[in-house]
Design an enzyme around this catalytic site. Structure first.
Site, PDB file in Angstrom:
ATOM      1  N   CYS A 164       5.657   8.455 -20.531  1.00 36.21           N
ATOM      2  CA  CYS A 164       4.794   7.765 -19.609  1.00 36.21           C
ATOM      3  C   CYS A 164       3.762   6.606 -19.880  1.00 36.21           C
ATOM      4  O   CYS A 164       3.965   5.182 -19.691  1.00 36.21           O
ATOM      5  CB  CYS A 164       4.039   8.707 -18.248  1.00 36.21           C
TER       6      CYS A 164
ATOM      7  N   CYS B 193       6.266   4.785 -17.702  1.00 36.98           N
ATOM      8  CA  CYS B 193       5.277   4.624 -16.027  1.00 36.98           C
ATOM      9  C   CYS B 193       3.711   3.392 -15.685  1.00 36.98           C
ATOM     10  O   CYS B 193       4.272   2.279 -15.130  1.00 36.98           O
ATOM     11  CB  CYS B 193       4.165   6.182 -15.375  1.00 36.98           C
TER      12      CYS B 193
ATOM     13  N   LYS C 142       5.622   0.075 -17.432  1.00 36.34           N
ATOM     14  CA  LYS C 142       6.472  -0.618 -17.143  1.00 36.34           C
ATOM     15  C   LYS C 142       6.030  -0.898 -15.599  1.00 36.34           C
ATOM     16  O   LYS C 142       6.176  -2.093 -15.064  1.00 36.34           O
ATOM     17  CB  LYS C 142       7.301   0.005 -15.968  1.00 36.34           C
TER      18      LYS C 142
ATOM     19  N   TYR D 268      15.839   4.680 -10.343  1.00 34.60           N
ATOM     20  CA  TYR D 268      15.037   3.571 -10.212  1.00 34.60           C
ATOM     21  C   TYR D 268      14.388   2.818 -11.601  1.00 34.60           C
ATOM     22  O   TYR D 268      13.668   1.793 -11.235  1.00 34.60           O
ATOM     23  CB  TYR D 268      13.668   5.024  -9.629  1.00 34.60           C
TER      24      TYR D 268
ATOM     25  N   GLU E 295      13.719  -1.318 -11.003  1.00 35.97           N
ATOM     26  CA  GLU E 295      12.561  -1.112 -11.560  1.00 35.97           C
ATOM     27  C   GLU E 295      12.960  -2.735 -12.552  1.00 35.97           C
ATOM     28  O   GLU E 295      11.693  -3.936 -12.154  1.00 35.97           O
ATOM     29  CB  GLU E 295      11.833  -0.537 -11.724  1.00 35.97           C
TER      30      GLU E 295
ATOM     31  N   HIS F 279      -5.845  -1.821  11.294  1.00 38.76           N
ATOM     32  CA  HIS F 279      -5.671  -2.875  12.340  1.00 38.76           C
ATOM     33  C   HIS F 279      -6.316  -3.908  11.926  1.00 38.76           C
ATOM     34  O   HIS F 279      -7.053  -4.238  11.759  1.00 38.76           O
ATOM     35  CB  HIS F 279      -5.531  -3.347  13.643  1.00 38.76           C
TER      36      HIS F 279
ATOM     37  N   GLU G 267      -0.194   1.388   9.628  1.00 35.24           N
ATOM     38  CA  GLU G 267      -0.402   1.571  10.760  1.00 35.24           C
ATOM     39  C   GLU G 267       0.931   1.941  12.044  1.00 35.24           C
ATOM     40  O   GLU G 267       0.193   2.642  12.498  1.00 35.24           O
ATOM     41  CB  GLU G 267      -1.683   0.388  12.164  1.00 35.24           C
TER      42      GLU G 267
END
Length: 452
Positions: A43, A48, A51, A177, A181, A436, A441
């Site tokens: 990682c 992670c 990346k 993934y 990526e 908002h 939302e």
């Protein structure tokens, strides 16, 4: 005198191993950890963190373009690959030092070198042996490369962070993934990028609609996606370009071929089988709910167990194991409803069940979804759309899954993951007031089911 040199001996200094060791030491255990490379594991070093840094860099290209719609007049941007790599390396070195400092502060003894299990209570490092009441295997996983002619000409995610120069063309092989990526990263940095995948839908472990929609989005941004493409050979040409031959007879050329074709557990050569530890079909350490292997004194966490292969899961498993062994609190980690994100362009994130999984497990489900252009893009020329989806049990009205494609999807789904984990119902989502104007939302304003 103590029966063993240590109460816990951890093999592997990645996120899971470091967390388990540090927490165990804070509980009063005598702990040692062995690591032959840099602390932080995949990682921090080749996963992670770098990346995500590269992903940030790639996103600036779109930001510069969008800025014109908001009145900003910019010159022609130029990208310096070496500058990015240098700055990334500085940050990774800082994190490496942080991990070591955390261990040392907690009183964990750090051993440099490759560790091998000699028996259920003995570990060897650099020719010297230590005894331990408990041994923890936290060695993670490694990239898997297909066995094809010329495979050595390609690179994996381990090497891609250290390229000397950015290639003009790249072929990324895979559809998970990591592949998605890196295809987005290369494309965002100006590389002519092809994503070659043997199947016909990306991200097969996610909701099917997410894979289909993300495939369309990355293609609209310039990534060339070649479905049904399985490389059978790579050959270097006279101009140093690499030519990839596919099983369907087609050919493609690029200066870089990146294999993102899955990962396998790092259990080979650790002496586990000789010590009596049972391994699974791809070398994963088979463990029970408390991360105990078939040998009572040997435990395993993280990717080497091939359960849920995510860094936060490994760290949570490490904490659970420390509580189980050294605090007298048997703790089994709940691996259900773990949120995850794909840092492609656009981002994708998900928690809970896909529509397909929900139908299989629960039968009747209700699907609520929406697709819309974000307010941020209202003043710019783009076809990019945000996609959101809720999967709801038709009987109980419990929200079984929440999925999103769009900017900051990971940040939004992380918050929704709490609600899904707690078993929130659709009515409770509806009763929540939205902020908002935000994209998030929309998750609390979905009213009409698309499919009952």
């Amino acid at each position: 005198m103590a029966q063993h040199d240590f109460d816990l001996f951890t093999i592997g200094g990645g996120s899971g191993g470091v967390r388990a060791s540090r927490v165990a030491a804070l509980y009063g255990a005598r702990v040692a950890i062995a690591e032959s490379d840099r602390f932080g594991g995949t990682c921090v070093n080749v996963g992670c963190i770098p990346k995500k840094l590269f992903s940030y860099a790639a996103h600036f290209r779109g930001d510069f373009s969008d800025a014109a719609g908001y009145g900003w007049i910019l010159g022609e941007p130029r990208f310096d690959w070496r500058n990015l790599v240098t700055n990334k390396d500085k940050e990774i070195a800082r994190l490496n030092a942080v991990y070591e400092r955390l261990l040392a502060t907690a009183g964990v003894e750090i051993l440099r070198g490759r560790a091998v299990v000699r028996d259920p209570h003995t570990v060897e490092v650099g020719g010297r042996t230590w005894s331990a009441k408990h041994i923890l295997v936290a060695t993670g996983s490694r990239p898997q490369i297909p066995d094809i002619t010329g495979k050595a000409l390609g690179v994996t995610s381990n090497e891609v962070f250290h390229l000397e120069r950015l290639p003009p063309r790249a072929i990324v092989v895979g559809g998970g993934y990591i592949a998605v990526e890196f295809a987005s990263i290369f494309n965002g940095l100006g590389v002519r990028t092809t994503l070659a995948y043997r199947r016909h839908r990306l991200l097969r472990e996610f909701d099917a609609e997410l894979g289909t929609r993300l495939g369309a989005e990355i293609q609209s941004k310039g990534v060339m996606v070649h479905f049904g493409a399985e490389p059978t050979a790579i050959a270097k040409q006279a101009d140093d370009a690499l030519e990839v031959t596919y099983g369907d007879g087609q050919h493609a050329r690029a200066e870089l071929v990146l294999f993102a074709t899955g990962r396998v557990p790092n259990s080979k050569g650790l002496g586990l089988e000789a010590a009596g530890v049972r391994l699974g079909p791809i070398g994963e350490v088979l463990v029970d709910a408390y991360s105990k292997s078939s040998v009572d004194s040997i435990h395993a966490i993280g990717d080497v167990t091939n359960r849920v292969n995510l860094t936060p899961v490994a760290t949570a498993e490490g904490m659970a194991l420390a509580r189980t062994l050294f605090r007298g609190e048997p703790t089994a980690l709940d691996h259900d409803n773990v949120p995850t994100a794909v840092f492609a362009d656009p981002n994708l994130a998900s928690v809970g069940l896909s529509e397909e999984q929900a139908r299989e497990r629960h039968g009747a489900v209700e699907i609520y979804k929406t697709s819309f252009r974000s307010l941020r893009h209202s003043l710019v020329e783009t076809d990019e759309k945000i996609f959101m989806k809720l999967v709801v049990d038709a009987g109980t009205q419990k929200v079984l899954g929440a999925h999103m494609i769009g900017p900051d999807a990971g940040e939004i789904i992380q918050g929704l993951a709490i609600a899904v984990k707690l078993g929130a119902t659709k009515a409770q989502f509806d009763a929540t007031i939205g902020i908002h104007p935000t994209a998030a939302e929309e998750f609390v304003t979905l009213r009409e089911a698309a499919d009952a």
